[in-house]
Design a protein around this motif. Structure first.
Motif, PDB file in Angstrom:
ATOM      1  N   TRP A  10      50.164  35.847  48.058  1.00  0.00           N
ATOM      2  CA  TRP A  10      49.408  37.016  48.494  1.00  0.00           C
ATOM      3  C   TRP A  10      47.920  36.739  48.428  1.00  0.00           C
ATOM      4  CZ3 TRP A  10      47.359  40.696  44.695  1.00  0.00           C
ATOM      5  CH2 TRP A  10      47.593  40.330  43.391  1.00  0.00           C
ATOM      6  N   GLU A  11      47.174  37.432  49.236  1.00  0.00           N
ATOM      7  CA  GLU A  11      45.753  37.181  49.461  1.00  0.00           C
ATOM      8  C   GLU A  11      44.905  37.286  48.204  1.00  0.00           C
ATOM      9  OE1 GLU A  11      42.295  39.072  52.311  1.00  0.00           O
ATOM     10  OE2 GLU A  11      44.362  39.646  52.629  1.00  0.00           O
ATOM     11  N   MET A  12      45.319  38.043  47.205  1.00  0.00           N
ATOM     12  CA  MET A  12      44.508  38.262  46.018  1.00  0.00           C
ATOM     13  C   MET A  12      44.350  37.017  45.165  1.00  0.00           C
ATOM     14  SD  MET A  12      43.393  41.161  46.460  1.00  0.00           S
ATOM     15  CE  MET A  12      42.838  41.990  45.010  1.00  0.00           C
ATOM     16  N   GLU A  13      45.105  35.959  45.424  1.00  0.00           N
ATOM     17  CA  GLU A  13      44.918  34.725  44.659  1.00  0.00           C
ATOM     18  C   GLU A  13      43.505  34.192  44.824  1.00  0.00           C
ATOM     19  OE1 GLU A  13      47.952  31.992  45.721  1.00  0.00           O
ATOM     20  OE2 GLU A  13      49.500  33.117  44.675  1.00  0.00           O
ATOM     21  N   GLY A  14      42.843  34.528  45.938  1.00  0.00           N
ATOM     22  CA  GLY A  14      41.474  34.103  46.169  1.00  0.00           C
ATOM     23  C   GLY A  14      40.462  34.825  45.317  1.00  0.00           C
ATOM     24  N   VAL A  15      40.897  35.823  44.557  1.00  0.00           N
ATOM     25  CA  VAL A  15      39.979  36.577  43.709  1.00  0.00           C
ATOM     26  C   VAL A  15      39.489  35.731  42.548  1.00  0.00           C
ATOM     27  CG1 VAL A  15      39.814  38.524  42.123  1.00  0.00           C
ATOM     28  CG2 VAL A  15      40.872  38.827  44.343  1.00  0.00           C
ATOM     29  N   MET A  16      40.372  34.989  41.912  1.00  0.00           N
ATOM     30  CA  MET A  16      39.982  34.187  40.760  1.00  0.00           C
ATOM     31  C   MET A  16      39.391  32.859  41.213  1.00  0.00           C
ATOM     32  SD  MET A  16      40.498  36.013  38.157  1.00  0.00           S
ATOM     33  CE  MET A  16      40.270  34.832  36.865  1.00  0.00           C
ATOM     34  N   PHE A  17      38.283  32.484  40.650  1.00  0.00           N
ATOM     35  CA  PHE A  17      37.653  31.208  40.947  1.00  0.00           C
ATOM     36  C   PHE A  17      36.870  30.767  39.725  1.00  0.00           C
ATOM     37  CE2 PHE A  17      35.053  34.632  42.464  1.00  0.00           C
ATOM     38  CZ  PHE A  17      33.794  34.337  42.003  1.00  0.00           C
ATOM     39  N   GLU A  18      36.466  29.515  39.702  1.00  0.00           N
ATOM     40  CA  GLU A  18      35.778  28.967  38.538  1.00  0.00           C
ATOM     41  C   GLU A  18      34.479  29.715  38.261  1.00  0.00           C
ATOM     42  OE1 GLU A  18      34.067  24.696  36.948  1.00  0.00           O
ATOM     43  OE2 GLU A  18      35.326  24.768  38.724  1.00  0.00           O
ATOM     44  N   GLY A  19      34.228  30.023  37.012  1.00  0.00           N
ATOM     45  CA  GLY A  19      33.004  30.694  36.599  1.00  0.00           C
ATOM     46  C   GLY A  19      33.139  32.190  36.436  1.00  0.00           C
ATOM     47  N   VAL A  20      34.258  32.764  36.834  1.00  0.00           N
ATOM     48  CA  VAL A  20      34.451  34.201  36.709  1.00  0.00           C
ATOM     49  C   VAL A  20      34.704  34.549  35.248  1.00  0.00           C
ATOM     50  CG1 VAL A  20      35.988  36.095  37.294  1.00  0.00           C
ATOM     51  CG2 VAL A  20      35.261  34.502  39.047  1.00  0.00           C
ATOM     52  N   GLN A  21      34.055  35.604  34.777  1.00  0.00           N
ATOM     53  CA  GLN A  21      34.143  35.983  33.373  1.00  0.00           C
ATOM     54  C   GLN A  21      35.139  37.096  33.089  1.00  0.00           C
ATOM     55  OE1 GLN A  21      32.359  34.384  30.942  1.00  0.00           O
ATOM     56  NE2 GLN A  21      31.755  32.997  32.555  1.00  0.00           N
ATOM     57  N   GLY A  22      35.522  37.885  34.081  1.00  0.00           N
ATOM     58  CA  GLY A  22      36.409  39.001  33.800  1.00  0.00           C
ATOM     59  C   GLY A  22      37.110  39.487  35.038  1.00  0.00           C
ATOM     60  N   LEU A  23      38.201  40.176  34.811  1.00  0.00           N
ATOM     61  CA  LEU A  23      38.986  40.730  35.897  1.00  0.00           C
ATOM     62  C   LEU A  23      39.319  42.165  35.538  1.00  0.00           C
ATOM     63  CD1 LEU A  23      40.482  40.097  38.562  1.00  0.00           C
ATOM     64  CD2 LEU A  23      42.458  39.485  37.181  1.00  0.00           C
ATOM     65  N   LEU A  24      39.027  43.095  36.419  1.00  0.00           N
ATOM     66  CA  LEU A  24      39.267  44.506  36.196  1.00  0.00           C
ATOM     67  C   LEU A  24      40.397  44.947  37.121  1.00  0.00           C
ATOM     68  CD1 LEU A  24      38.403  47.307  35.077  1.00  0.00           C
ATOM     69  CD2 LEU A  24      36.850  47.442  37.031  1.00  0.00           C
ATOM     70  N   ILE A  25      41.455  45.502  36.551  1.00  0.00           N
ATOM     71  CA  ILE A  25      42.580  45.977  37.343  1.00  0.00           C
ATOM     72  C   ILE A  25      42.757  47.460  37.052  1.00  0.00           C
ATOM     73  CG2 ILE A  25      45.040  45.754  37.814  1.00  0.00           C
ATOM     74  CD1 ILE A  25      44.826  42.851  36.863  1.00  0.00           C
ATOM     75  N   VAL A  26      42.669  48.285  38.074  1.00  0.00           N
ATOM     76  CA  VAL A  26      42.737  49.730  37.914  1.00  0.00           C
ATOM     77  C   VAL A  26      43.828  50.292  38.815  1.00  0.00           C
ATOM     78  CG1 VAL A  26      41.457  51.891  38.113  1.00  0.00           C
ATOM     79  CG2 VAL A  26      40.261  49.801  37.476  1.00  0.00           C
ATOM     80  N   PRO A  27      44.919  50.830  38.243  1.00  0.00           N
ATOM     81  CA  PRO A  27      45.907  51.497  39.097  1.00  0.00           C
ATOM     82  C   PRO A  27      45.420  52.907  39.425  1.00  0.00           C
ATOM     83  CG  PRO A  27      46.642  51.481  36.838  1.00  0.00           C
ATOM     84  CD  PRO A  27      45.334  50.750  36.866  1.00  0.00           C
ATOM     85  N   VAL A  57      41.544  45.794  42.372  1.00  0.00           N
ATOM     86  CA  VAL A  57      41.193  44.629  41.574  1.00  0.00           C
ATOM     87  C   VAL A  57      39.723  44.305  41.786  1.00  0.00           C
ATOM     88  CG1 VAL A  57      41.690  42.196  41.142  1.00  0.00           C
ATOM     89  CG2 VAL A  57      43.538  43.735  41.827  1.00  0.00           C
ATOM     90  N   GLY A  58      39.002  44.120  40.708  1.00  0.00           N
ATOM     91  CA  GLY A  58      37.606  43.714  40.786  1.00  0.00           C
ATOM     92  C   GLY A  58      37.384  42.491  39.919  1.00  0.00           C
ATOM     93  N   CYS A  59      36.667  41.532  40.436  1.00  0.00           N
ATOM     94  CA  CYS A  59      36.414  40.283  39.728  1.00  0.00           C
ATOM     95  C   CYS A  59      34.918  40.217  39.433  1.00  0.00           C
ATOM     96  CB  CYS A  59      36.848  39.129  40.616  1.00  0.00           C
ATOM     97  SG  CYS A  59      36.775  37.558  39.835  1.00  0.00           S
ATOM     98  N   VAL A  60      34.530  40.141  38.156  1.00  0.00           N
ATOM     99  CA  VAL A  60      33.117  40.180  37.789  1.00  0.00           C
ATOM    100  C   VAL A  60      32.677  38.876  37.143  1.00  0.00           C
ATOM    101  CG1 VAL A  60      33.045  42.679  37.523  1.00  0.00           C
ATOM    102  CG2 VAL A  60      33.661  41.264  35.574  1.00  0.00           C
ATOM    103  N   ASP A  61      31.402  38.610  37.264  1.00  0.00           N
ATOM    104  CA  ASP A  61      30.780  37.437  36.669  1.00  0.00           C
ATOM    105  C   ASP A  61      29.707  37.938  35.713  1.00  0.00           C
ATOM    106  OD1 ASP A  61      29.947  34.874  36.140  1.00  0.00           O
ATOM    107  OD2 ASP A  61      28.909  34.590  38.037  1.00  0.00           O
ATOM    108  N   ALA A  62      29.655  37.391  34.514  1.00  0.00           N
ATOM    109  CA  ALA A  62      28.652  37.755  33.521  1.00  0.00           C
ATOM    110  C   ALA A  62      27.799  36.520  33.240  1.00  0.00           C
ATOM    111  CB  ALA A  62      29.321  38.244  32.239  1.00  0.00           C
ATOM    112  N   PRO A  63      26.586  36.453  33.829  1.00  0.00           N
ATOM    113  CA  PRO A  63      25.765  35.252  33.674  1.00  0.00           C
ATOM    114  C   PRO A  63      25.186  35.042  32.277  1.00  0.00           C
ATOM    115  CG  PRO A  63      24.590  36.904  34.943  1.00  0.00           C
ATOM    116  CD  PRO A  63      25.974  37.430  34.712  1.00  0.00           C
ATOM    117  N   GLY A  64      25.357  36.001  31.348  1.00  0.00           N
ATOM    118  CA  GLY A  64      24.882  35.810  29.981  1.00  0.00           C
ATOM    119  C   GLY A  64      23.588  36.516  29.673  1.00  0.00           C
ATOM    120  N   ASP A  65      22.994  37.201  30.662  1.00  0.00           N
ATOM    121  CA  ASP A  65      21.742  37.916  30.423  1.00  0.00           C
ATOM    122  C   ASP A  65      21.969  39.414  30.231  1.00  0.00           C
ATOM    123  OD1 ASP A  65      22.431  38.676  32.957  1.00  0.00           O
ATOM    124  OD2 ASP A  65      20.576  38.004  33.913  1.00  0.00           O
TER     125      ASP A  65
END
Length: 148
Positions: A2-19, A37-45
């Motif tokens: 399924w298409e959502m496999e493209g959501v995760m990629f290197e460097g991603v810090q978190g995944l939010l799943i909301v039904p 599904v939301g995929c977030v990155d936290a650069p550390g700042d």
């Protein structure tokens, strides 16, 4: 797959799943459960950046990508007013001149940016950064507030 496999990629810090039960999605029937599904990155700042988003419902997925259009790096000759202080070795020019004849390291850097972004310049000389005096701002801050 399924298409959502493209959501995760290197460097991603978190995944939010909301039904949620949504009537707003055109692909979902009235009252059907949808997983957002939301995929977030936290650069550390301390900030978080939403990198990918999508929906999934009963075996059907939809990846929302890109979320926002890429910024344009071509201003297509648009005129930009550049408010500058005359300062030796930093930015020197004579009135009514353009960036092409200005000298100093800040002028050199601005010319490089101009070459990359493709804009026309109008140099606006100023005498200071700005201070609040007599109920109004003067200098560069004052010019900015007045739209000069």
């Amino acid at each position: 797959m399924w298409e959502m496999e493209g959501v995760m990629f290197e460097g991603v810090q978190g995944l939010l799943i909301v039904p949620e039960r949504s009537k707003s999605l055109s692909s979902a029937e009235d009252g059907m459960w949808v997983v957002v599904v939301g995929c977030v990155d936290a650069p550390g700042d301390g900030s978080w950046k939403l990198r990918r988003a999508g929906t999934w419902s009963y075996g059907t997925s939809h990846l929302l990508h890109p979320l926002w259009p890429r910024p344009s790096f071509n201003l297509r000759g648009r005129t930009l007013r550049i408010n500058v202080l005359k300062k030796p070795t930093v930015f020197l020019f004579t009135d009514n001149e353009t960036l092409a004849s200005a000298v100093g390291y800040a002028a050199d850097i601005t010319r490089l940016i101009q070459g990359r972004l493709n804009f026309t310049d109008v140099l606006v000389p100023n005498t200071g950064f700005g201070a609040f005096s007599d109920g109004a701002w003067n200098g560069m801050v004052g010019d900015l507030l007045r739209g000069i």
